[in-house]
Enzyme design. Sequence first.
Site, PDB file in Angstrom:
ATOM      1  N   ASP A  45       3.972  -2.689  -1.285  1.00 12.14           N
ATOM      2  CA  ASP A  45       3.496  -1.304  -1.281  1.00 12.14           C
ATOM      3  C   ASP A  45       3.384  -0.779  -2.712  1.00 12.14           C
ATOM      4  O   ASP A  45       3.519  -1.543  -3.676  1.00 12.14           O
ATOM      5  CB  ASP A  45       4.412  -0.425  -0.430  1.00 12.14           C
ATOM      6  CG  ASP A  45       5.855  -0.397  -0.937  1.00 12.14           C
ATOM      7  OD1 ASP A  45       6.104  -0.751  -2.101  1.00 12.14           O
ATOM      8  OD2 ASP A  45       6.735  -0.015  -0.157  1.00 12.14           O
ATOM      9  N   GLN A  46       3.155   0.513  -2.861  1.00 12.18           N
ATOM     10  CA  GLN A  46       2.995   1.101  -4.196  1.00 12.18           C
ATOM     11  C   GLN A  46       4.251   0.994  -5.051  1.00 12.18           C
ATOM     12  O   GLN A  46       4.179   1.065  -6.261  1.00 12.18           O
ATOM     13  CB  GLN A  46       2.590   2.574  -4.079  1.00 12.18           C
ATOM     14  CG  GLN A  46       1.148   2.760  -3.685  1.00 12.18           C
ATOM     15  CD  GLN A  46       0.759   4.228  -3.702  1.00 12.18           C
ATOM     16  OE1 GLN A  46       1.539   5.090  -3.313  1.00 12.18           O
ATOM     17  NE2 GLN A  46      -0.441   4.507  -4.168  1.00 12.18           N
TER      18      GLN A  46
END
Length: 143
Positions: A16-17
């Site tokens: 994810d980020q």
Amino acid sequence: MHVSEHIIDIRYAETDQMGVVYHANYVIWLELGRTKLIEDLGLSYIQMEQDGIVSPVLDLQVTYRKAMRYGEKAIVKTWIEAVNPLRVVYGYEILNEKGELCITASTTNILVKKDTFRPVSFKKLYPDWYEIYVREQKNENIN
């Protein structure tokens, strides 16, 4: 008790980020581990599906202990925690390549007819498979 191991190279797309593995990807890895265990025991989930039977997850429990990141290897360990004529509980651990415990999990699966989704008895439909699971289970009973 047989503990199956499946090694996964963590891909960038699975993060994810924040740069850590997105939580939903672990559920996919559990499926890979479960499939590997079935194969290790000399059984075939594909044959079960060809018979018109599927094994949906009835319950899923996951505890996230340590983040995993792109470029690491995930080691998925899978075993049979418990079994009865209608349900199987699979146990899982996912470790990083340093051997650190990152995830613990369990799934409870049942057997159903693919066309009606009506439950069927594991013990009656696949007695040989059931006996292998009974022999391989970690605990005596499903909680």
